[in-house]
Motif scaffolding. Structure first.
Motif, mmCIF file in Angstrom:
data_model
loop_
_atom_site.group_PDB
_atom_site.id
_atom_site.type_symbol
_atom_site.label_atom_id
_atom_site.label_comp_id
_atom_site.label_asym_id
_atom_site.label_seq_id
_atom_site.Cartn_x
_atom_site.Cartn_y
_atom_site.Cartn_z
ATOM 1 N N SER A 109 82.444 68.719 3.045
ATOM 2 C CA SER A 109 83.320 67.568 3.260
ATOM 3 C C SER A 109 83.041 66.832 4.566
ATOM 4 C CB SER A 109 84.781 68.005 3.227
ATOM 5 O OG SER A 109 85.059 68.863 4.314
ATOM 6 N N SER A 110 82.404 67.467 5.530
ATOM 7 C CA SER A 110 82.183 66.807 6.828
ATOM 8 C C SER A 110 80.724 66.410 6.990
ATOM 9 C CB SER A 110 82.607 67.725 7.974
ATOM 10 O OG SER A 110 81.770 68.862 8.020
ATOM 11 N N HIS A 111 80.256 65.559 6.131
ATOM 12 C CA HIS A 111 78.872 65.118 6.192
ATOM 13 C C HIS A 111 78.704 63.824 6.980
ATOM 14 C CE1 HIS A 111 79.858 62.179 3.092
ATOM 15 N NE2 HIS A 111 80.499 63.153 2.475
ATOM 16 N N LYS A 112 79.720 63.432 7.725
ATOM 17 C CA LYS A 112 79.648 62.195 8.494
ATOM 18 C C LYS A 112 78.948 62.416 9.837
ATOM 19 C CE LYS A 112 82.678 58.342 9.457
ATOM 20 N NZ LYS A 112 84.065 57.904 9.505
ATOM 21 N N HIS A 113 79.240 63.521 10.492
ATOM 22 C CA HIS A 113 78.661 63.837 11.796
ATOM 23 C C HIS A 113 77.781 65.074 11.696
ATOM 24 C CE1 HIS A 113 81.172 61.059 14.089
ATOM 25 N NE2 HIS A 113 82.156 61.416 13.290
#
Length: 101
Positions: free
Chosen positions: A26-30
């Motif tokens: 889910s945290s593939h932004k950073h």
């Protein structure tokens, strides 16, 4: 009572590993969040390996080797993060393209 504790101590790392996979997906932004979730997964796998190897009364040299590889993986990830921030200015995946590099 001891079988309950044994099942409890082996269930907690599995739950933590699955939470780490959910966080990683889910945290593939950073990039930093992804590296932290990978380290969380690896430390829980280390915890599970230590519990399992101590449960079957084996030596824990394999755990120490695994911990060494996890530390090297963390150092490599941080090195890549530092070089990425130096060249692009941030660790957002949306602001740069790997085809332009």
């Amino acid at each position: 009572m001891t079988t309950f504790l044994a099942h409890f101590y082996t269930t907690i790392p599995f739950i933590s590993i699955s939470c780490g996979f959910v966080t990683f997906a889910s945290s593939h932004k950073h990039l930093l969040n992804m590296l932290l979730s990978l380290e969380f997964i690896m430390l829980n796998i280390f915890w599970l390996m230590c519990i399992m190897l101590s449960h079957i009364s084996q030596e824990i040299y394999l755990c120490l080797f695994f911990l060494t590889l996890v530390a090297c993986e963390g150092a490599l990830g941080l090195g890549l993060l530092v070089s990425l921030v130096r060249t692009h200015g941030n660790d957002y995946f949306n602001t740069f393209s790997f085809l332009k590099c």
